[in-house]
Design an enzyme around this catalytic site. Structure first.
Site, short mmCIF file in Angstrom:
data_model
loop_
_atom_site.label_atom_id
_atom_site.label_comp_id
_atom_site.label_asym_id
_atom_site.label_seq_id
_atom_site.Cartn_x
_atom_site.Cartn_y
_atom_site.Cartn_z
N HIS A 17 -11.52 -3.65 3.03
CA HIS A 17 -11.50 -3.32 4.46
C HIS A 17 -12.29 -2.06 4.80
O HIS A 17 -12.25 -1.61 5.94
CB HIS A 17 -10.04 -3.16 4.90
CG HIS A 17 -9.37 -2.00 4.21
ND1 HIS A 17 -9.11 -2.00 2.85
CD2 HIS A 17 -8.96 -0.80 4.66
CE1 HIS A 17 -8.56 -0.85 2.52
NE2 HIS A 17 -8.46 -0.10 3.60
N ASP A 18 -12.94 -1.47 3.81
CA ASP A 18 -13.72 -0.25 4.06
C ASP A 18 -15.22 -0.47 3.87
O ASP A 18 -15.99 0.47 4.06
CB ASP A 18 -13.27 0.86 3.09
CG ASP A 18 -11.85 1.32 3.35
OD1 ASP A 18 -11.42 1.29 4.52
OD2 ASP A 18 -11.17 1.72 2.39
N GLU B 105 -6.82 3.41 -5.68
CA GLU B 105 -8.13 3.47 -5.04
C GLU B 105 -8.83 4.72 -5.57
O GLU B 105 -8.47 5.85 -5.19
CB GLU B 105 -7.98 3.54 -3.52
CG GLU B 105 -9.33 3.46 -2.83
CD GLU B 105 -9.30 3.88 -1.37
OE1 GLU B 105 -10.17 3.45 -0.61
OE2 GLU B 105 -8.40 4.65 -0.98
N ASP C 118 0.84 -1.18 0.00
CA ASP C 118 0.00 0.00 0.00
C ASP C 118 0.89 1.24 0.00
O ASP C 118 1.88 1.29 0.71
CB ASP C 118 -0.86 0.00 1.28
CG ASP C 118 -2.30 0.38 1.01
OD1 ASP C 118 -2.52 1.52 0.58
OD2 ASP C 118 -3.18 -0.46 1.24
N ASP D 45 -3.41 4.58 -2.13
CA ASP D 45 -4.52 4.98 -1.25
C ASP D 45 -5.14 6.29 -1.75
O ASP D 45 -4.42 7.22 -2.13
CB ASP D 45 -3.97 5.18 0.17
CG ASP D 45 -5.07 5.37 1.20
OD1 ASP D 45 -5.88 4.44 1.36
OD2 ASP D 45 -5.12 6.44 1.83
C1 NOJ Z 1 -8.64 4.63 2.12
C2 NOJ Z 1 -8.34 3.42 2.94
O1 NOJ Z 1 -8.77 2.29 2.24
C3 NOJ Z 1 -9.03 3.61 4.26
O2 NOJ Z 1 -8.99 2.45 5.04
C4 NOJ Z 1 -8.40 4.79 4.96
O3 NOJ Z 1 -9.12 5.05 6.15
C5 NOJ Z 1 -8.42 6.03 4.10
N1 NOJ Z 1 -8.05 5.76 2.75
C6 NOJ Z 1 -7.47 7.05 4.61
O4 NOJ Z 1 -6.16 6.64 4.35
#
Ligand code: NOJ
Length: 522
Positions: free
Chosen positions: A331-332, A270, A100, A202
């Site tokens: 994970h989000d 992302e 990442d 990210d």
């Molecule tokens: C995206 C990530 O996937 C998430 O888990 C994170 O909280 C935010 N970016 C901030 O880095």
């Protein structure tokens, strides 16, 4: 020999390192834990690449997405030697390792920020975005944190606000400062020199913002609904606090750095953008990100029309020569087993692994681990603590390996795991699923093995096919895939023979689909 680069034919498996395997007995997963489970990934499952969420030194305000040193391993996860060993072992199994990269913000405990906040004339002051308060003392503009509340935090020492798009412990780097660009790319090169095969970027589109920091306008009409409630954040059109066109020059620089390595290094960004044209702009002229993650299936209604609509829109939006990507969980977002329903999991598996492009599989989704309910007051996730209902702990529970203590995630003597296990871990785990020929895990294994042996699935063209209502059917090279999104039987007109069905028996035929059945026909 395939003429396609490795990343086009791979399947990515996402590991949230806190939750995969704990070897130190502290209830938190670590890098040696991942190394100890590589045979599962390469042999049992058969994925091609692993993406590991951040393991760098961090105060863990956002569980590692608040990086305090981009070229380190947090002691919680192990040592740099542990990382090198993991990388070697991944490569020894013919797999690839993706790490990442978090360019938008660093931790407020990163030495750069510590310097930056120390005085207005510190040489690193401009490495972050600092502004005076408005005359009434309020923040410089109306930008809202993605986790809710103002995206600015007032710093008493120097009497200014700094920009923080996530938590106040994540300070946005000022990428318009060439020194920041240089330092960040140097830190990225550190890992590429070590041999990592790729990066996941990210919040890739957040990095460059409006240089004038103009106020975002309010959304007119209904805000776009995401899978999570983002509260106040969804009230604004985010046209100035992210997505500036200067992002493209930045990703051309990143790509040039990746391309300077042999063998080929890869990037996946992302990019949570609903507008297809804007989303696809991150391919550039195939000189920016190799792939923007396509999250559209996370938001689409789980129906044949809903899902096929997204797939067709993505196929149409991707520039010539561009490669698709698909995600069903991460994970989000809430676990797919809970979002779509348990009976849909086999169909989801076949969808993910038969579409054109790179699938990313989130750890534990191969078992159908459900979302674990964790009440707002017990949430560890900063988003969940700030905005009840938005918590992400429930999709980050420990991996379920077997029926021993802590599901084999932590050793017997471990007092407690950092998050509780999902409720059904003693029945739903790798060991039990392996013993059951009809399990979801065994379906994933069959699909992955079939995909690995099929040029049609790995690189064949995609064509949407006419099919009865409720069925999403497409051609991939010489194969036909038919997916029944309904709980009724559907009659089909396809000829050929069934290569693989989501039902574990031998009764699949190309002439009909049983409820929620998916088949691959040759
Ligand atoms: C995206 C990530 O996937 C998430 O888990 C994170 O909280 C935010 N970016 C901030 O880095």
């Amino acid at each position: 020999m395939s003429t396609h680069p490795w990343w086009q034919t791979t399947v990515i498996y996402q590991i949230y390192p806190r939750s995969f395997q704990d070897t130190s007995g502290n209830g938190v997963g670590d890098l040696p834990g991942i190394t100890s489970r590589l045979d599962y990934l390469s042999d049992t499952l058969g994925v091609g690449a692993i993406w590991i969420s951040p393991f760098y030194k961090s105060p863990m305000a956002d569980f590692g997405y608040d990086v305090a040193d981009y070229t380190s391993v947090d002691p919680l996860f192990g040592t740099m030697n542990d990382f090198d060993e993991l990388l070697d072992e991944v490569h020894a199994r013919g797999m690839k390792l993706i790490i990442d990269w978090v360019p938008n913000h660093s931790s407020d405990e990163h030495p750069w920020f510590v310097e930056s906040r120390s005085s207005r004339d510190n040489p690193k002051r401009d490495w972050y975005t600092w502004r005076d308060p408005k005359p009434d003392g309020s923040p410089p503009n109306n930008w809202v944190s993605a986790f809710t509340g103002p995206a600015w935090n007032f710093d008493e020492t120097t009497g200014q606000y700094y920009l923080c798009t996530f938590t106040t412990k994540q300070a946005d780097l000022n990428w318009r400062n060439p020194e920041v660009q240089e330092a960040m790319l140097a830190d990225l090169a550190f890992w590429l020199d070590r041999g990592v095969d790729g990066i996941r970027v990210d919040v890739a589109h957040f990095v460059m913002k409006d240089p004038e920091l103009r106020d975002n306008p309010l959304v007119e009409g209904e805000p776009v609904i995401n899978t999570k409630d983002h509260g106040e954040y969804d009230l604004y059109e985010h046209i100035y606090d992210k997505g500036h066109e200067d992002n493209h020059a930045l990703y051309r620089d990143v790509r040039a750095l990746l391309d300077s390595y042999q063998p080929e290094r890869f990037s996946v960004g992302e990019i949570y953008i609903a507008d297809w044209r804007e989303w696809a702009s991150y391919y550039g002229d195939l000189d920016e990100l190799h792939l923007p993650f396509n999250f559209s299936l996370l938001w689409a209604p789980w129906t044949a029309a809903g899902i096929s609509g997204e797939v067709n829109a993505a196929e149409a939006a991707i520039p010539p020569g561009g490669w698709p990507s698909y995600v069903l969980g991460n994970h989000d977002n809430n676990r797919i087993a809970t979002r779509f329903g348990e009976e849909q999991m086999p169909l989801a598996a076949m969808l993910l692994l038969t579409l054109r492009g790179v699938p990313t599989l989130y750890y534990g989704d191969e078992l159908g681990i459900p979302e674990r309910y964790i009440p707002p007051e017990q949430q560890l996730d900063p988003h969940g603590r700030l905005l009840p209902g938005a918590g992400r702990d429930g999709c980050r529970t420990p991996m379920q390996w077997d029926s021993s203590a802590h599901a084999g995630f932590s050793s017997d003597g471990t007092e407690t795991t950092w998050l509780p296990l999902s409720d059904d871990w003693s029945d739903r785990n790798v060991a039990k699923h392996l013993d059951d020929p009809g399990s979801l895990l065994n379906l994933y294994r069959r699909l992955l093995a079939y995909r690995a042996s099929s040029d049609d699935l790995q690189t064949g063209d995609y064509t949407h096919l006419e099919a009865p209502e409720g069925c999403f059917a497409y051609r991939r090279g010489d194969l036909t895939v038919a997916l029944n999104f309904t709980n009724e039987e559907l009659v089909l007109q396809f000829g050929g023979s069934v290569e693989l069905s989501t039902y574990p028996d031998d009764e699949a035929t190309p002439g009909r689909l049983r409820p929620h059945e998916g088949i691959i026909i040759k």
